[in-house]
Each structure stands twice: as C-alpha cells, then as structure tokens.
Design an enzyme around this catalytic site. Structure first.
Site, PDB file in Angstrom:
ATOM      1  N   GLU A  59      31.766  38.465  44.738  1.00 14.30           N
ATOM      2  CA  GLU A  59      32.515  37.448  43.984  1.00 14.30           C
ATOM      3  C   GLU A  59      31.676  36.907  42.841  1.00 14.30           C
ATOM      4  O   GLU A  59      30.496  36.581  43.013  1.00 14.30           O
ATOM      5  CB  GLU A  59      32.916  36.316  44.938  1.00 14.30           C
ATOM      6  CG  GLU A  59      34.327  35.842  44.743  1.00 14.30           C
ATOM      7  CD  GLU A  59      35.362  36.927  44.969  1.00 14.30           C
ATOM      8  OE1 GLU A  59      35.824  37.519  43.964  1.00 14.30           O
ATOM      9  OE2 GLU A  59      35.717  37.190  46.125  1.00 14.30           O
ATOM     10  N   ASP A  86      31.221  40.367  38.726  1.00 14.76           N
ATOM     11  CA  ASP A  86      31.677  41.357  37.731  1.00 14.76           C
ATOM     12  C   ASP A  86      31.212  41.031  36.319  1.00 14.76           C
ATOM     13  O   ASP A  86      30.706  41.890  35.605  1.00 14.76           O
ATOM     14  CB  ASP A  86      33.189  41.612  37.798  1.00 14.76           C
ATOM     15  CG  ASP A  86      34.070  40.394  37.619  1.00 14.76           C
ATOM     16  OD1 ASP A  86      33.545  39.257  37.555  1.00 14.76           O
ATOM     17  OD2 ASP A  86      35.309  40.566  37.537  1.00 14.76           O
ATOM     18  N   ALA A 136      46.552  31.852  43.425  1.00 13.80           N
ATOM     19  CA  ALA A 136      46.026  31.958  44.792  1.00 13.80           C
ATOM     20  C   ALA A 136      44.757  32.792  44.841  1.00 13.80           C
ATOM     21  O   ALA A 136      44.308  33.180  45.910  1.00 13.80           O
ATOM     22  CB  ALA A 136      47.086  32.549  45.708  1.00 13.80           C
ATOM     23  N   SER A 184      44.838  37.267  41.749  1.00  9.66           N
ATOM     24  CA  SER A 184      44.919  37.957  40.478  1.00  9.66           C
ATOM     25  C   SER A 184      46.325  38.179  39.944  1.00  9.66           C
ATOM     26  O   SER A 184      46.645  39.251  39.417  1.00  9.66           O
ATOM     27  CB  SER A 184      44.211  39.299  40.631  1.00  9.66           C
ATOM     28  OG  SER A 184      43.680  39.663  39.428  1.00  9.66           O
ATOM     29  N   SER A 185      47.150  37.161  40.053  1.00 14.94           N
ATOM     30  CA  SER A 185      48.504  37.295  39.516  1.00 14.94           C
ATOM     31  C   SER A 185      48.460  37.451  37.999  1.00 14.94           C
ATOM     32  O   SER A 185      49.266  38.189  37.419  1.00 14.94           O
ATOM     33  CB  SER A 185      49.348  36.088  39.898  1.00 14.94           C
ATOM     34  OG  SER A 185      48.744  34.902  39.450  1.00 14.94           O
ATOM     35  N   SER A 186      47.510  36.784  37.345  1.00 11.06           N
ATOM     36  CA  SER A 186      47.485  36.861  35.879  1.00 11.06           C
ATOM     37  C   SER A 186      47.112  38.266  35.416  1.00 11.06           C
ATOM     38  O   SER A 186      47.724  38.796  34.485  1.00 11.06           O
ATOM     39  CB  SER A 186      46.527  35.823  35.300  1.00 11.06           C
ATOM     40  OG  SER A 186      45.243  36.006  35.833  1.00 11.06           O
ATOM     41  N   GLU A 200      42.708  39.624  28.446  1.00 10.79           N
ATOM     42  CA  GLU A 200      42.639  38.344  29.159  1.00 10.79           C
ATOM     43  C   GLU A 200      41.651  37.384  28.511  1.00 10.79           C
ATOM     44  O   GLU A 200      41.779  36.179  28.653  1.00 10.79           O
ATOM     45  CB  GLU A 200      42.345  38.564  30.640  1.00 10.79           C
ATOM     46  CG  GLU A 200      43.582  39.097  31.327  1.00 10.79           C
ATOM     47  CD  GLU A 200      43.617  38.819  32.802  1.00 10.79           C
ATOM     48  OE1 GLU A 200      43.328  37.685  33.214  1.00 10.79           O
ATOM     49  OE2 GLU A 200      43.937  39.760  33.537  1.00 10.79           O
ATOM     50  N   ASP A 226      39.557  42.757  38.227  1.00  4.61           N
ATOM     51  CA  ASP A 226      40.985  42.674  38.553  1.00  4.61           C
ATOM     52  C   ASP A 226      41.779  43.783  37.864  1.00  4.61           C
ATOM     53  O   ASP A 226      42.690  44.366  38.440  1.00  4.61           O
ATOM     54  CB  ASP A 226      41.538  41.309  38.136  1.00  4.61           C
ATOM     55  CG  ASP A 226      40.791  40.174  38.813  1.00  4.61           C
ATOM     56  OD1 ASP A 226      40.015  40.447  39.745  1.00  4.61           O
ATOM     57  OD2 ASP A 226      40.981  39.015  38.407  1.00  4.61           O
TER      58      ASP A 226
HETATM   59  P1  NG1 Z   1      40.842  35.390  39.894  1.00  5.82           P
HETATM   60  O1  NG1 Z   1      40.599  35.155  41.307  1.00  5.82           O
HETATM   61  O2  NG1 Z   1      42.017  36.297  39.672  1.00  5.82           O
HETATM   62  O3  NG1 Z   1      40.899  34.162  39.054  1.00  5.82           O
HETATM   63  C1  NG1 Z   1      38.509  35.788  38.587  1.00  5.82           C
HETATM   64  C2  NG1 Z   1      38.183  36.811  37.497  1.00  5.82           C
HETATM   65  C3  NG1 Z   1      37.507  38.056  38.081  1.00  5.82           C
HETATM   66  C4  NG1 Z   1      36.303  37.675  38.903  1.00  5.82           C
HETATM   67  C5  NG1 Z   1      36.740  36.643  39.966  1.00  5.82           C
HETATM   68  C6  NG1 Z   1      35.601  36.132  40.783  1.00  5.82           C
HETATM   69  C7  NG1 Z   1      39.624  37.173  35.566  1.00  5.82           C
HETATM   70  C8  NG1 Z   1      40.887  37.717  35.065  1.00  5.82           C
HETATM   71  N1  NG1 Z   1      39.422  37.253  36.877  1.00  5.82           N
HETATM   72  O4  NG1 Z   1      39.552  36.274  39.378  1.00  5.82           O
HETATM   73  O5  NG1 Z   1      37.137  38.927  37.033  1.00  5.82           O
HETATM   74  O6  NG1 Z   1      35.283  37.178  38.071  1.00  5.82           O
HETATM   75  O7  NG1 Z   1      37.376  35.509  39.366  1.00  5.82           O
HETATM   76  O8  NG1 Z   1      34.957  37.164  41.469  1.00  5.82           O
HETATM   77  O9  NG1 Z   1      38.810  36.682  34.804  1.00  5.82           O
END
Ligand code: NG1
Length: 455
Positions: free
Chosen positions: A55, A58, A159, A162-164, A196, A207
């Site tokens: 987590e 990336d 949630a 990764s809906s976005s 994004e 994601d």
């Molecule tokens: P989510 O959980 O979808 O907000 C975000 C980042 C990932 C990664 C995770 C943490 C985006 C689109 N998504 O995901 O790349 O950094 O947090 O591991 O930036």
C-alpha cells in the site's frame, strides 16, 4: 422492453456469478435506449480492485499485489461524429454532463464526475497528435455514454477499491475503441494513470494496471519501477486454493482525502530529497530498498515542512493542496514504504510455497505499518481487522487501498466463510454501531469490450 442474450459473454467474465448480471445488463441497455434511442450499443466494463499487500508503494516505484474484483463499472456507449461527449449515469446523484473533445479539454470543477472522461479523452487526443503511439483514427470520436456502477454489482464508491480508476479505464477503453487504437495493456494503464493526474491526485499506476491486466483467479504482481524502455514487470499470481479473499466494507467513505493523500506523497518525496543529499542519483524510495533502515533513519527527520525544505533549496515538485507549513512525517512514512516493499516480496514467497500462515502475519504487519507509520487507518478499519483475526483459520487482515475508510481484506478458509461473515458483522456493529458489507472477491478479468448489442 427488449431482453438481450449475453450469456456466453457474461459467463466468460463473471463465471458462476453471471446469472445475477443479466438483469443488470438488461436494465442498463433499456435505460440507454430510453435516453439515446434505438440502435447499436457497445458495452465496455472495467473492474475495481483490492490490494492484497503493497500500500502506497506504487508512487514510490515499489511493489504491489492487487486483485481485480468482479464488481465493475459498465459503460454503454455509441459513437458520435461531432466530437461531443454526452454522459449519463444510472445513479441519479451523477448528473448528465457533456463536453467537446479537443487536445486541451478544460477540467470541470473538482469532484465533477465528467473529469474521469475528460482526462482520458485528452490523453488520447494528445497521444494521437504527438504520434507517440500508433496513429489513431482521424480523430478521437465522442460518444453518447451511460455509466452503471450501482450496488450491488458496481464498484463501491470511495471505499478504497478504486471506483475512480475503474471509471477512468472504462472511459479510456471506450474512446480508444472508437478511435481504432488497438491498445496494449501496460501502455493503456500508463495513459489512464496520467488521466487521473488530470483529476488532481498524485497517485500511482497500480489501479489502472490491475483494471486492465487482471486475469481470472489471480492477483497481479506489479513492479512499479519502469525499466529503461519504460516497460513494467508484471506476473499473474494464483490465489491460494482452499481460501476465499473476503472484503469487509466499513461503510466509512473517504471523501476529500486528496489533500491527505498528497501529503503522504509529499512526505515520501521529502525523504528522497533529503537522502539525495548523501546519495545523488536516487529518484524514488525504491532506490534505497537495499540500504539498512538504521542507516536511512538517521538521515530522515521525524517531521519537516515544505517551507523548511524550500529554505534548504529542496523542492518537492507539483503537489496540489499540500500547505507549505503542513508537517510532513518523513521518517515514519518512509519506514512504511521501505518495510512494505519487503513484505510484498515475502508475501510472494509465502504464496509460492503455500505458507498462508506466513502470508497472514505479513498482512497483519502491513496493517500495523499503515496504521502507525502511514496513519491511514481509522477506528472502524482497526475494528474489522481485530474481528477478522478472531475467526479460526484466519491468519491475518489488513486495510486495502488508500485508507481513511473503505475496506479491510482477509484470506478465509473456504469452510469458514459463513462463520466469518456472521462473526465480523456482529462484532463490527457492536463496536462501531455501523453495518459492514462483507463480500468475497472472485478475482475477475481486466477491462474491455463485453459485447455490442442492438437496442
Ligand atoms: P484508492 O484506494 O483507489 O484511492 C490510491 C491510489 C493508488 C495507490 C493506493 C494506495 C490512485 C488512482 N490510486 O488508491 O495508486 O497509491 O491509493 O496504495 O491514485
């Protein structure tokens, strides 16, 4: 209202879950015809994801191990020849939107859902006009689109699943299809990641990669450091037999956490900037993965502000919404990333040798690090991990995704799923007064065109 035969296509994607999808697809197709009239409709889909481990690694060029959900965003679309994009959504809180395609598409105000279409449209247009990939068609055409991601089959919003990105990827796949671009997964993932950034989050590539490269029944190991040619190392990793990956949605939604997110990115960049004083040439925390933590720690302050770094001549680059005086917790954030990368590699070993107990303790350690060092957990997420570990055979649990709400995951022995769901649900409500939504993650395939239907 017409009924559409998509049995084979749906079975290929959702396996045993296909039957429940028919009604959803039919309802969306009916809705599309009501809104845009009869004719052919392309149905695209892109999945949400959980992350088994890795987590906030990336964007530090580290390692991740995401799994695609069989919950997805559907995008029904019909191309238009006038360069206009018209968007509607089966969920009424997303109002209809429209914009024109160009190589400089203005962003809608922050939070507007059309930005998830504007971003990829613009990226594709720029690729075409710079010719950095195969030349697309005469132009990137617009389309009439209807998005569908409502519960229970859609990707839950906010949630941490990764809906976005699923929405961005679905839009990108549609634009690319109508433009005639035969994309390759990794290249498309990078384009979607850039798209994004357009929305303002300085996130990573995880994601988009999993949404595009997922394979049924597998997690995806992704090394987020590109090689000299800009390629990324990926490997499908089978999920352990005899276990189900369960997702516990806390019901707590992370909204407006982009600032918090960008502050974590800033803390990592600050760490790199400070370490670079001694180790010129490093660009990301990944570069110091083989240096002992004790050596690194002594060079990293507990906290420092953007302003203080600037006074030393250190700049962190473009980071929206990071106040100059915000204390960046550099040491703890870097420690999380450094230890998390090791945990991902150890998890690969554990999965390879079938040592699920070891994998479980790595999940636990990852949660502790996310909570204490990266400070992205909440009391609700902590409560879910505690309840999950109380069930026999469950070896570990951790929050998944960006944090500040969202979901927890655990590997649960198949025979314990009912017991697990009952126990975690009860304990969670007792501890927090909230209801958890608990569902299995049946690792699904990546995004693409599902079918073309006539409505
Ligand atoms: P989510 O959980 O979808 O907000 C975000 C980042 C990932 C990664 C995770 C943490 C985006 C689109 N998504 O995901 O790349 O950094 O947090 O591991 O930036």
């Amino acid at each position: 209202m017409g009924r559409f035969e998509l049995r084979e296509e749906l079975r290929a994607i959702y396996g045993a879950g296909a039957d429940g999808q028919t009604t959803r697809y039919n309802a969306a197709l009916d809705r599309f015809r009501d809104r845009y009239g009869p004719g052919p409709v392309h149905i695209f889909r892109a999945p949400g994801r959980v992350n088994l481990i890795g987590e906030h690694t990336d964007y530090n060029h580290g390692y991740v191990l995401p799994v695609a959900l069989d919950r997805d965003v559907l995008l029904l679309a019909r191309p238009r020849s006038d360069g206009q994009v018209r968007l509607a959504n089966v969920e009424d809180d997303f109002e209809a939107r429209s914009f024109a395609i160009s190589s400089a598409i203005p962003a809608a105000p922050a939070g507007d859902w059309s930005n998830y279409a504007r971003g990829p449209a613009q990226e594709l247009t720029r690729l075409r006009s710079t010719g950095s990939v195969q030349v697309l068609g005469a132009s990137v055409p617009g389309f009439d689109g209807l998005a569908s991601a409502a519960p229970p089959f859609g990707v839950p919003r906010g949630a941490g699943v990764s809906s976005s990105s699923a929405l961005t990827v679905a839009m990108a796949v549609a634009f690319a299809h109508f433009a005639g671009w035969e994309w390759e997964g990794a290249e498309m993932a990078r384009l979607c990641s850039d798209a994004e950034w357009y929305v303002g989050t300085r996130g990573g590539i995880m994601d988009q990669f999993i949404a595009l490269l997922a394979e049924r029944g597998h997690a995806l190991f992704l090394d987020c450091r590109p090689d000299a040619d800009g390629n990324f190392r990926t490997r499908p990793i089978p999920l352990p037999a005899g276990y189900r990956l369960l997702v516990m949605d806390s019901g707590v939604r992370h909204t407006n956490t982009r600032n918090e997110f960008n502050q974590r990115v800033a803390a990592c960049r600050a760490g790199v900037a400070l370490l670079r004083q001694e180790m010129p040439g490093i660009t990301h925390l990944r570069d110091v993965e083989n240096i002992e933590w004790a050596t690194l720690e002594s060079q990293l302050p507990e906290a420092v502000s953007v302003a203080a770094l600037r006074a030393e001549g250190l700049e962190l680059g473009d980071l929206p919404n990071v106040p100059d005086d915000a204390p960046l917790r550099v040491r703890a954030c870097c420690r999380h990333v450094w230890t998390e990368n090791r945990r991902v590699l150890e998890t690969l070993d554990g999965l390879g040798s079938g040592d699920i107990r070891r994998v479980g303790s790595l999940l636990d350690a990852a949660h502790a690090s996310a909570a204490e060092d990266y400070r992205i957990s909440t009391t609700e997420l902590d409560a879910l991990t505690v309840a999950a570990r109380e069930v026999d055979g469950v070896t570990g649990a951790r929050l998944t995704g960006a944090g500040w709400g969202g979901c927890v995951i655990a590997l649960v022995p198949e025979g314990q799923v009912a017991e697990f769901t009952g126990h975690v649900g009860r304990v969670y409500t007792r501890e927090t007064g909230r209801e958890a939504t608990i569902f299995p993650c049946s690792a699904g395939p990546g995004a693409g065109l599902v079918a073309v239907a006539e409505v």
